[in-house]
Design a protein around this motif. Sequence first.
Motif, PDB file in Angstrom:
ATOM      1  N   LYS A   5      -4.518  -4.777  -6.477  1.00 56.50           N
ATOM      2  CA  LYS A   5      -5.256  -3.510  -6.493  1.00 56.50           C
ATOM      3  C   LYS A   5      -5.456  -3.010  -5.066  1.00 56.50           C
ATOM      4  N   SER A   6      -5.808  -3.926  -4.171  1.00 59.40           N
ATOM      5  CA  SER A   6      -6.008  -3.572  -2.771  1.00 59.40           C
ATOM      6  C   SER A   6      -4.708  -3.091  -2.141  1.00 59.40           C
ATOM      7  N   ASP A   7      -3.580  -3.774  -2.433  1.00 59.90           N
ATOM      8  CA  ASP A   7      -2.288  -3.374  -1.885  1.00 59.90           C
ATOM      9  C   ASP A   7      -1.883  -1.992  -2.382  1.00 59.90           C
ATOM     10  N   THR A   8      -2.081  -1.730  -3.664  1.00 60.54           N
ATOM     11  CA  THR A   8      -1.729  -0.423  -4.220  1.00 60.54           C
ATOM     12  C   THR A   8      -2.582   0.665  -3.595  1.00 60.54           C
ATOM     13  N   LYS A   9      -3.854   0.383  -3.414  1.00 61.21           N
ATOM     14  CA  LYS A   9      -4.758   1.366  -2.809  1.00 61.21           C
ATOM     15  C   LYS A   9      -4.319   1.666  -1.368  1.00 61.21           C
ATOM     16  N   ALA A  10      -4.022   0.630  -0.611  1.00 57.89           N
ATOM     17  CA  ALA A  10      -3.582   0.814   0.778  1.00 57.89           C
ATOM     18  C   ALA A  10      -2.247   1.555   0.842  1.00 57.89           C
ATOM     19  N   ARG A  11      -1.331   1.213  -0.058  1.00 59.00           N
ATOM     20  CA  ARG A  11      -0.043   1.923  -0.094  1.00 59.00           C
ATOM     21  C   ARG A  11      -0.260   3.392  -0.441  1.00 59.00           C
ATOM     22  N   ALA A  12      -1.152   3.666  -1.383  1.00 60.53           N
ATOM     23  CA  ALA A  12      -1.448   5.048  -1.770  1.00 60.53           C
ATOM     24  C   ALA A  12      -2.015   5.821  -0.587  1.00 60.53           C
TER      25      ALA A  12
END
Length: 178
Positions: A5-12
Amino acid sequence: MSRAKSDTKARAQAVARELFLRQGVRRTSLQDIADRLGITKPALYYHFSSREELVRSIVQPLIEDGDAFIAEAEARADDDPRVLLEGYFDFQFAHREVVALMIRELVALADLGLVAKVLDWRTRLAVLLVGEDPPLADATRATVALGGLSDCVMVFADQPVEAVRAAAVAAALDALGR
């Protein structure tokens, strides 16, 4: 928060920052961002309820670091303007992508109340440089020093940072008459 979830948020946030810089905040939809990420728009909504929330999440580290920098400078009340200007340059450089976004998207970010915060910092820094209620000439010098220093971070982004830092701080000190 899970790592995925953190990785997706940072990528977004990274994709949004890139698209906002290229296309503008108002011309970039959440669908554009989701498409670039290869996820669905509802999946993006899981992380950010709106484009405004996404913009705020990108700008928030700048705001937090800026508030901390100003508070520390005010607490220190250093008589050496060079130390203050070097710190301000370093702060601006560390957040140069977001600063560039703020410059390019001034109206959109002003609508979110984010520009007022940055203008308040400049006012508070000017007080540290030239005191409360300075003559117009001194207030103007502080404005030129701080604005010019910020501009150098953007204009000379392709130059060695230490050389830009030294030249920008020297020019800011010259503007202040020091």
